[in-house]
Scaffold this motif. Sequence first.
Motif, PDB file in Angstrom:
ATOM      1  N   GLU A  90       1.034  -1.202  -0.032  1.00  0.00           N
ATOM      2  CA  GLU A  90       0.066   0.030  -0.118  1.00  0.00           C
ATOM      3  C   GLU A  90       0.751   1.414  -0.025  1.00  0.00           C
ATOM      4  N   LYS A  91       1.887   1.128   0.686  1.00  0.00           N
ATOM      5  CA  LYS A  91       2.762   2.391   0.740  1.00  0.00           C
ATOM      6  C   LYS A  91       3.477   2.520  -0.572  1.00  0.00           C
ATOM      7  N   LEU A  92       4.078   1.688  -1.220  1.00  0.00           N
ATOM      8  CA  LEU A  92       4.555   1.608  -2.477  1.00  0.00           C
ATOM      9  C   LEU A  92       3.613   2.346  -3.412  1.00  0.00           C
ATOM     10  N   VAL A  93       2.214   1.654  -3.538  1.00  0.00           N
ATOM     11  CA  VAL A  93       1.173   2.183  -4.347  1.00  0.00           C
ATOM     12  C   VAL A  93       1.101   3.711  -4.090  1.00  0.00           C
ATOM     13  N   GLU A  94       1.048   4.222  -2.681  1.00  0.00           N
ATOM     14  CA  GLU A  94       0.760   5.806  -2.577  1.00  0.00           C
ATOM     15  C   GLU A  94       1.742   6.327  -2.904  1.00  0.00           C
ATOM     16  N   TYR A  95       3.107   5.935  -2.838  1.00  0.00           N
ATOM     17  CA  TYR A  95       4.368   6.618  -3.370  1.00  0.00           C
ATOM     18  C   TYR A  95       4.319   6.808  -5.055  1.00  0.00           C
ATOM     19  N   ALA A  96       4.047   5.576  -5.492  1.00  0.00           N
ATOM     20  CA  ALA A  96       4.064   5.455  -7.021  1.00  0.00           C
ATOM     21  C   ALA A  96       2.906   6.685  -7.810  1.00  0.00           C
ATOM     22  N   ASN A  97       1.680   6.496  -6.847  1.00  0.00           N
ATOM     23  CA  ASN A  97       0.867   7.567  -7.383  1.00  0.00           C
ATOM     24  C   ASN A  97       1.190   9.015  -7.363  1.00  0.00           C
ATOM     25  N   THR A  98       2.102   9.324  -6.454  1.00  0.00           N
ATOM     26  CA  THR A  98       2.484  10.690  -6.430  1.00  0.00           C
ATOM     27  C   THR A  98       3.846  10.952  -7.057  1.00  0.00           C
ATOM     28  N   HIS A  99       4.564  10.089  -7.882  1.00  0.00           N
ATOM     29  CA  HIS A  99       5.834   9.972  -8.368  1.00  0.00           C
ATOM     30  C   HIS A  99       5.603   9.571  -9.898  1.00  0.00           C
ATOM     31  N   SER A 100       4.611  10.202 -10.511  1.00  0.00           N
ATOM     32  CA  SER A 100       4.340   9.535 -12.078  1.00  0.00           C
ATOM     33  C   SER A 100       5.587   9.473 -12.759  1.00  0.00           C
ATOM     34  N   GLU A 101       6.569  10.421 -12.627  1.00  0.00           N
ATOM     35  CA  GLU A 101       7.651  10.523 -13.372  1.00  0.00           C
ATOM     36  C   GLU A 101       8.673   9.199 -13.334  1.00  0.00           C
ATOM     37  N   LEU A 102       8.291   8.348 -12.185  1.00  0.00           N
ATOM     38  CA  LEU A 102       9.095   7.232 -11.976  1.00  0.00           C
ATOM     39  C   LEU A 102       8.558   5.920 -12.426  1.00  0.00           C
ATOM     40  N   GLU A 103       9.146   4.841 -13.005  1.00  0.00           N
ATOM     41  CA  GLU A 103       8.629   3.498 -13.243  1.00  0.00           C
ATOM     42  C   GLU A 103       9.068   2.382 -12.075  1.00  0.00           C
ATOM     43  N   PHE A 104       8.164   1.814 -11.596  1.00  0.00           N
ATOM     44  CA  PHE A 104       8.628   0.700 -10.469  1.00  0.00           C
ATOM     45  C   PHE A 104       8.466  -0.503 -10.742  1.00  0.00           C
ATOM     46  N   LEU A 105       9.742  -1.126 -11.103  1.00  0.00           N
ATOM     47  CA  LEU A 105       9.777  -2.636 -11.460  1.00  0.00           C
ATOM     48  C   LEU A 105       9.582  -3.642 -10.549  1.00  0.00           C
ATOM     49  N   THR A 106       8.467  -4.124 -10.540  1.00  0.00           N
ATOM     50  CA  THR A 106       8.342  -5.034  -9.411  1.00  0.00           C
ATOM     51  C   THR A 106       8.763  -6.482  -9.614  1.00  0.00           C
ATOM     52  N   THR A 107       9.497  -7.154  -8.826  1.00  0.00           N
ATOM     53  CA  THR A 107       9.907  -8.530  -8.911  1.00  0.00           C
ATOM     54  C   THR A 107       9.008  -9.276  -8.058  1.00  0.00           C
ATOM     55  N   ARG A 108       9.344 -10.652  -8.083  1.00  0.00           N
ATOM     56  CA  ARG A 108       8.399 -11.697  -7.404  1.00  0.00           C
ATOM     57  C   ARG A 108       8.730 -11.686  -5.972  1.00  0.00           C
ATOM     58  N   ILE A 109       8.231 -10.379  -5.333  1.00  0.00           N
ATOM     59  CA  ILE A 109       8.384 -10.275  -3.816  1.00  0.00           C
ATOM     60  C   ILE A 109       7.753 -11.304  -3.158  1.00  0.00           C
ATOM     61  N   GLY A 110       8.447 -11.953  -2.047  1.00  0.00           N
ATOM     62  CA  GLY A 110       8.124 -12.762  -1.183  1.00  0.00           C
ATOM     63  C   GLY A 110       7.803 -14.221  -1.576  1.00  0.00           C
ATOM     64  N   CYS A 111       8.127 -14.702  -2.884  1.00  0.00           N
ATOM     65  CA  CYS A 111       7.934 -15.811  -3.572  1.00  0.00           C
ATOM     66  C   CYS A 111       9.131 -16.799  -3.734  1.00  0.00           C
TER      67      CYS A 111
END
Length: 334
Positions: free
Chosen positions: A84-105
């Motif tokens: 949720e914190k990541l989503v909130e941050y990404a929403n306010t930083h549209s200039e960035l791209e967040f490349l998410t790996t298989r976290i926790g898997c």
Amino acid sequence: MSNNHPYKIIPDRITKLASYQIFVFGSNTEGRHGAGSALFARQYCNAECGNPQGRQGQSWAIATKDLSKGIRSIPLLQIKSQIEKLVEYANTHSELEFLTTRIGCNLAGYTDLEIASLIGNFNLPPNIWLPQEFVDCLIEDKPTLKVAFMGNRHQKFDESRWKQVRSRLEGMIVRACVREATLQEYRALEWGYKRIQFYSGMALGVDTTAVEIILGLKDKYPIEINLTAVVLCTNQDAKWNNLDKQKYHWLLSQCDAIKFVSNLPYQEAGGIKCLNARNRWIINQIKNVHDMMIAIWDGQPGGTANCIADATKLNRRVIIYNWVTSTYQKFGNW
């Protein structure tokens, strides 16, 4: 799509980041960053030793494991809170791209479905990319027929020939959905499929025209039609004119998912190697009994010829329309 925009899918392998990209990885409570994606984040993305969570240089850590307690030791609700914190941050930083790996898997012991189910609670912004495994979990599982395209670029055709080729292409796509004998019976449904998954490499010409045709079919037949754009790099359209660029980005926006073969610009992605990697990725999706590749080809050497050769070597089902000789040819188990 739960987010009203295409899912963006990370490359199968990430070796370098563009300046505006953030690498999202699974961490541990001690912030050791000693293996797998966490090690890559520490070595190349400025992840901080001892810091288990949040933005760190060009990385973002999500703690998914307590080293003192072993696998599945961070409750899923705590992982959800961090997402949720990541989503909130990404929403306010549209200039960035967040490349998410298989976290926790991997080392943390959770399944792709468990983590994807957490992600499915959020309306993700378009600058969060996901691994293929998570997207597969987020899209309802059902029997799926897979169809891909290859073909010549638009420069090969004059206007009159192109109209003929487009008509042939549309007919081949329709026959993937419909029995040849009658348009009243649906081939994919007859075979027991509930969805057709189309793949396009998004090159100007056959690839993008196939996307236009498929978008026009989405509500025409009683079967779910999904479309994945397979984009070879982040600036695939760099040398195109403005009109083609606008059309390309509109078509991307209408797809269900965008698979990036590389997260880098063309030259940094390896140039022609990236084109070959895109073709191999598409071919590898076409592997079940009824899956097929549709090719529009002039019979000449080049990228389309190489792709056809690679597919036939792997005994993929391929149907080719040679637009110079106006003939069809089939390979594989038909």
